[in-house]
Enzyme design. Structure first.
Site, PDB file in Angstrom:
ATOM      1  N   GLU A 156     -50.444 -12.104  31.731  1.00  0.00           N
ATOM      2  CA  GLU A 156     -49.088 -12.505  32.067  1.00  0.00           C
ATOM      3  C   GLU A 156     -48.227 -12.578  30.810  1.00  0.00           C
ATOM      4  OE1 GLU A 156     -49.872 -14.866  36.205  1.00  0.00           O
ATOM      5  OE2 GLU A 156     -50.249 -15.930  34.364  1.00  0.00           O
TER       6      GLU A 156
ATOM      7  N   CYS B  46     -42.859 -14.793  25.623  1.00  0.00           N
ATOM      8  CA  CYS B  46     -44.144 -15.456  25.415  1.00  0.00           C
ATOM      9  C   CYS B  46     -45.230 -14.441  25.744  1.00  0.00           C
ATOM     10  CB  CYS B  46     -44.222 -16.665  26.344  1.00  0.00           C
ATOM     11  SG  CYS B  46     -45.763 -17.563  26.217  1.00  0.00           S
TER      12      CYS B  46
ATOM     13  N   CYS C 182     -59.493 -17.099  27.826  1.00  0.00           N
ATOM     14  CA  CYS C 182     -59.646 -17.738  26.516  1.00  0.00           C
ATOM     15  C   CYS C 182     -61.059 -18.288  26.443  1.00  0.00           C
ATOM     16  CB  CYS C 182     -58.628 -18.869  26.365  1.00  0.00           C
ATOM     17  SG  CYS C 182     -58.635 -19.644  24.741  1.00  0.00           S
TER      18      CYS C 182
ATOM     19  N   CYS D  23     -59.987 -25.945  26.514  1.00  0.00           N
ATOM     20  CA  CYS D  23     -59.131 -27.136  26.477  1.00  0.00           C
ATOM     21  C   CYS D  23     -59.011 -27.661  27.904  1.00  0.00           C
ATOM     22  CB  CYS D  23     -57.775 -26.795  25.885  1.00  0.00           C
ATOM     23  SG  CYS D  23     -57.936 -26.111  24.218  1.00  0.00           S
TER      24      CYS D  23
ATOM     25  N   CYS E 102     -55.818 -27.083  30.185  1.00  0.00           N
ATOM     26  CA  CYS E 102     -55.204 -25.749  30.196  1.00  0.00           C
ATOM     27  C   CYS E 102     -55.818 -24.861  31.276  1.00  0.00           C
ATOM     28  CB  CYS E 102     -55.378 -25.101  28.823  1.00  0.00           C
ATOM     29  SG  CYS E 102     -54.809 -23.399  28.762  1.00  0.00           S
TER      30      CYS E 102
ATOM     31  N   GLY F  54     -54.784 -16.965  25.809  1.00  0.00           N
ATOM     32  CA  GLY F  54     -55.690 -16.644  24.717  1.00  0.00           C
ATOM     33  C   GLY F  54     -55.419 -17.394  23.428  1.00  0.00           C
ATOM     34  N   GLU F  55     -56.434 -17.352  22.562  1.00  0.00           N
ATOM     35  CA  GLU F  55     -56.325 -17.975  21.241  1.00  0.00           C
ATOM     36  C   GLU F  55     -56.084 -16.837  20.231  1.00  0.00           C
ATOM     37  OE1 GLU F  55     -56.135 -20.937  19.510  1.00  0.00           O
ATOM     38  OE2 GLU F  55     -55.978 -19.434  17.935  1.00  0.00           O
TER      39      GLU F  55
ATOM     40  N   SER G  61     -49.057 -19.739  17.993  1.00  0.00           N
ATOM     41  CA  SER G  61     -49.605 -21.047  18.355  1.00  0.00           C
ATOM     42  C   SER G  61     -51.120 -20.975  18.368  1.00  0.00           C
ATOM     43  CB  SER G  61     -49.093 -21.461  19.741  1.00  0.00           C
ATOM     44  OG  SER G  61     -49.711 -22.660  20.143  1.00  0.00           O
TER      45      SER G  61
ATOM     46  N   SER H 208     -51.503 -26.674  18.354  1.00  0.00           N
ATOM     47  CA  SER H 208     -51.743 -27.457  19.575  1.00  0.00           C
ATOM     48  C   SER H 208     -52.473 -28.722  19.178  1.00  0.00           C
ATOM     49  CB  SER H 208     -52.582 -26.637  20.552  1.00  0.00           C
ATOM     50  OG  SER H 208     -51.831 -25.570  21.043  1.00  0.00           O
ATOM     51  N   PHE H 209     -51.739 -29.742  18.834  1.00  0.00           N
ATOM     52  CA  PHE H 209     -52.339 -30.948  18.250  1.00  0.00           C
ATOM     53  C   PHE H 209     -52.880 -31.868  19.360  1.00  0.00           C
ATOM     54  CE2 PHE H 209     -52.550 -34.567  15.286  1.00  0.00           C
ATOM     55  CZ  PHE H 209     -53.183 -33.917  14.252  1.00  0.00           C
ATOM     56  N   HIS H 210     -51.975 -32.333  20.202  1.00  0.00           N
ATOM     57  CA  HIS H 210     -52.312 -32.975  21.478  1.00  0.00           C
ATOM     58  C   HIS H 210     -53.056 -34.311  21.452  1.00  0.00           C
ATOM     59  CE1 HIS H 210     -50.756 -29.344  23.080  1.00  0.00           C
ATOM     60  NE2 HIS H 210     -51.842 -28.621  23.031  1.00  0.00           N
TER      61      HIS H 210
ATOM     62  N   ASN I 183     -47.877 -29.535  32.473  1.00  0.00           N
ATOM     63  CA  ASN I 183     -47.634 -28.726  33.662  1.00  0.00           C
ATOM     64  C   ASN I 183     -48.893 -28.717  34.511  1.00  0.00           C
ATOM     65  OD1 ASN I 183     -44.948 -27.850  32.989  1.00  0.00           O
ATOM     66  ND2 ASN I 183     -45.912 -26.644  31.374  1.00  0.00           N
TER      67      ASN I 183
ATOM     68  N   CYS J 140     -45.967 -23.229  30.428  1.00  0.00           N
ATOM     69  CA  CYS J 140     -47.084 -23.264  29.474  1.00  0.00           C
ATOM     70  C   CYS J 140     -48.348 -23.729  30.154  1.00  0.00           C
ATOM     71  CB  CYS J 140     -46.885 -24.292  28.373  1.00  0.00           C
ATOM     72  SG  CYS J 140     -45.388 -24.218  27.518  1.00  0.00           S
TER      73      CYS J 140
HETATM   74  N1  SAH Z   1     -54.305 -20.752  22.556  1.00  0.00           N
HETATM   75  C1  SAH Z   1     -53.129 -21.088  21.853  1.00  0.00           C
HETATM   76  C2  SAH Z   1     -51.878 -20.518  22.433  1.00  0.00           C
HETATM   77  C3  SAH Z   1     -51.688 -20.541  23.943  1.00  0.00           C
HETATM   78  S1  SAH Z   1     -51.342 -22.066  24.726  1.00  0.00           S
HETATM   79  C4  SAH Z   1     -53.005 -22.577  21.706  1.00  0.00           C
HETATM   80  O1  SAH Z   1     -53.754 -23.296  22.332  1.00  0.00           O
HETATM   81  O2  SAH Z   1     -52.184 -23.018  20.905  1.00  0.00           O
HETATM   82  C5  SAH Z   1     -49.630 -22.451  24.368  1.00  0.00           C
HETATM   83  C6  SAH Z   1     -49.357 -23.961  24.426  1.00  0.00           C
HETATM   84  O3  SAH Z   1     -49.362 -24.471  25.776  1.00  0.00           O
HETATM   85  C7  SAH Z   1     -50.411 -24.762  23.677  1.00  0.00           C
HETATM   86  O4  SAH Z   1     -49.846 -25.781  22.910  1.00  0.00           O
HETATM   87  C8  SAH Z   1     -51.204 -25.342  24.806  1.00  0.00           C
HETATM   88  O5  SAH Z   1     -51.955 -26.435  24.383  1.00  0.00           O
HETATM   89  C9  SAH Z   1     -50.130 -25.657  25.805  1.00  0.00           C
HETATM   90  N2  SAH Z   1     -50.645 -25.907  27.152  1.00  0.00           N
HETATM   91  C10 SAH Z   1     -51.783 -25.446  27.706  1.00  0.00           C
HETATM   92  N3  SAH Z   1     -51.910 -25.897  28.977  1.00  0.00           N
HETATM   93  C11 SAH Z   1     -50.821 -26.667  29.217  1.00  0.00           C
HETATM   94  C12 SAH Z   1     -50.365 -27.375  30.373  1.00  0.00           C
HETATM   95  N4  SAH Z   1     -51.059 -27.355  31.508  1.00  0.00           N
HETATM   96  N5  SAH Z   1     -49.204 -28.031  30.285  1.00  0.00           N
HETATM   97  C13 SAH Z   1     -48.482 -28.008  29.149  1.00  0.00           C
HETATM   98  N6  SAH Z   1     -48.851 -27.334  28.039  1.00  0.00           N
HETATM   99  C14 SAH Z   1     -50.014 -26.675  28.071  1.00  0.00           C
HETATM  100 FE1  SF4 Z   2     -57.214 -21.434  24.997  1.00  0.00          FE
HETATM  101 FE2  SF4 Z   2     -54.908 -22.419  24.028  1.00  0.00          FE
HETATM  102 FE3  SF4 Z   2     -55.629 -22.855  26.593  1.00  0.00          FE
HETATM  103 FE4  SF4 Z   2     -56.953 -24.059  24.614  1.00  0.00          FE
HETATM  104  S1  SF4 Z   2     -54.777 -24.338  25.151  1.00  0.00           S
HETATM  105  S2  SF4 Z   2     -57.888 -23.045  26.414  1.00  0.00           S
HETATM  106  S3  SF4 Z   2     -56.949 -22.491  23.030  1.00  0.00           S
HETATM  107  S4  SF4 Z   2     -55.167 -20.869  25.680  1.00  0.00           S
END
Ligand code: SAH
Ligand code: SF4
Length: 394
Positions: A115, A128, A135, A139, A142, A194-195, A226, A248-250, A327, A370
């Site tokens: 996508e 984007c 991936c 996480c 995600c 993806g990463e 990212s 992606s600190f979180h 989300n 996202c």
């Molecule tokens: N793999 C990379 C890039 C893709 S994710 C990464 O993890 O950084 C892009 C962003 O969306 C990241 O910060 C990810 O943590 C965030 N993300 C993933 N799932 C999400 C969700 N359900 N709601 C909000 N942000 C999310």
């Molecule tokens: Fe992969 Fe980024 Fe999703 Fe983590 S947040 S599973 S690294 S796409």
């Protein structure tokens, strides 16, 4: 996803027959294009000029047919057509959200789908893009992380997403028309599926192609990569790509980050912060974006906000903190923090002297936000497996 789920960088190799026949010129770096043109019989003394001409046709003018490359002699066009193609991923479907966000599903070799999301704003348009199908990381918040099937995208498939969007936005220059500096597609974020740092070489090659001044010509400051925190590749990103970095600190403790972003078990918060502190100097770029997904009762307390600031201050990292309302997706194990909680969290960060924008959720009605990306075919694949399992067939 269990907290001790293994972290793996191994990408499943999906057996597929390599298509015999002409080589795709899209995704080749300039040196690779030179080699390809030489191998096809371009005379050595012409090759530099030919690389420039072909490059401009493909990346400046958006031309896909050799016959349209009108400053090349006919026999040379025929030679190119015999040996090469100019191919980008095929658009399978396009959805347009009420807010103008466009979500494309594109098909790549092997029948996989990824996508791509276009987000128009007043002063910019951001694409984007994805770097992998699925991936390998897991996480827990995600949707992409729940997708089993993974393959790295090629450089052609990565830069091809940008070319596909320029096609759809009708944004290739018109020969003879005055140069138009306003761009519908002005920014790229590697925040799709993806990463990106687990597919480093292809992502780098694709971004260098997108930045090349004789082609798509996007400035490195308009590209944001990212990552979840692949520490050894962060320094390489600074040196070899030089784009902006988002992390992606979180979470603010290793205990919580181990669960939310399991790669943290390999590279802890302190190690990550050290790598981030070095990034702006090496890449000569500005602030690092800290992405922070707001999960109700998990990482959204006032203490978390204070700890986040302490981390950033301790390493003196020029930073902006992007708060992302979670989300939700079907079956997600978390809830989004309330708007009041998000605002209170943002305020603590802002009072400490850092920008703390709350990311506006875009394209929610078409599941384009996202972390919601996951290909429909993969969803179907899993449910079919599930059905078989339920029926005792597997
Ligand atoms: N793999 C990379 C890039 C893709 S994710 C990464 O993890 O950084 C892009 C962003 O969306 C990241 O910060 C990810 O943590 C965030 N993300 C993933 N799932 C999400 C969700 N359900 N709601 C909000 N942000 C999310
Ligand atoms: Fe992969 Fe980024 Fe999703 Fe983590 S947040 S599973 S690294 S796409």
């Amino acid at each position: 996803m269990p907290a001790d789920a293994p972290i793996t960088q191994d990408v499943m190799t999906i057996p597929r027959k390599l298509p015999a026949g002409p080589t795709n010129l899209v995704g080749l770096t300039r040196p690779q294009l030179r080699e390809a043109l030489l191998a096809a019989g371009t005379p050595e003394k012409q090759v530099k000029m030919r690389v420039n001409q072909v490059w401009q046709w493909i990346y400046h003018w958006g031309v896909r047919e050799f016959d349209e490359m009108t400053n090349l002699a006919k026999p040379y066009r025929a030679l190119l057509a015999d040996n090469f193609v100019v191919e980008i991923p095929e658009v399978v479907s396009k959805q347009v959200s009420e807010d103008g966000t466009r979500k494309y599903l594109v098909r790549i070799a092997g029948g996989h789908e990824v996508e791509v999301v276009y987000i128009p704003e007043d002063d910019r348009g951001t694409l984007c893009i994805s770097s992998q199908v699925g991936c390998t990381l897991t996480c827990s918040f995600c949707h992409t992380g729940t997708q089993k099937l993974v393959r790295n995208l090629t450089a052609a498939e990565i830069v091809g997403q940008i070319m596909m969007a320029r096609d759809d936005l009708n944004e290739w220059p018109e020969p003879g028309a005055p140069k138009d500096e306003t761009r519908l597609l002005s920014n790229i974020v590697l925040m799709g599926m993806g990463e990106p740092l687990y597919n480093f070489d292809n992502v780098r090659d694709a971004m260098l192609i997108a930045m090349d001044g004789e082609g798509i010509s996007l400035s490195r400051r308009r590209i944001t990569l990212s990552t979840s925190g692949v520490v050894p590749e962060i320094a390489r990103t600074a040196e070899e790509i030089g784009c902006l970095l988002a992390i992606s600190f979180h979470a603010t403790t290793d205990e919580t980050r181990d669960v939310l972003v399991p790669i943290n078990k390999r590279w802890k918060i302190d190690e990550l912060l050290q790598a981030l502190a070095a990034y702006p100097k090496v890449s000569n770029s500005e602030r690092i974006t800290f992405e922070y997904v707001m999960l109700h009762g998990v990482n959204d307390s006032d203490e978390d906000a204070h700890r986040l600031i302490e981390h950033i201050k301790r390493y003196d990292i020029p930073a902006k903190i992007n708060l992302i309302p979670f989300n939700e997706w079907p079956g997600a194990p978390y809830k989004r923090s309330s708007n009041n909680r998000i605002r209170a969290f943002a305020n603590i960060i802002y009072q400490a002297g850092y920008a703390s924008p709350i990311r506006k959720t875009r394209g929610e009605d078409i599941m384009a936000a996202c972390g919601q990306l996951k290909s429909a075919t993969e969803r179907a694949r899993k449910s079919r497996k599930q059905i078989e399992a339920d029926a005792g067939l597997s």
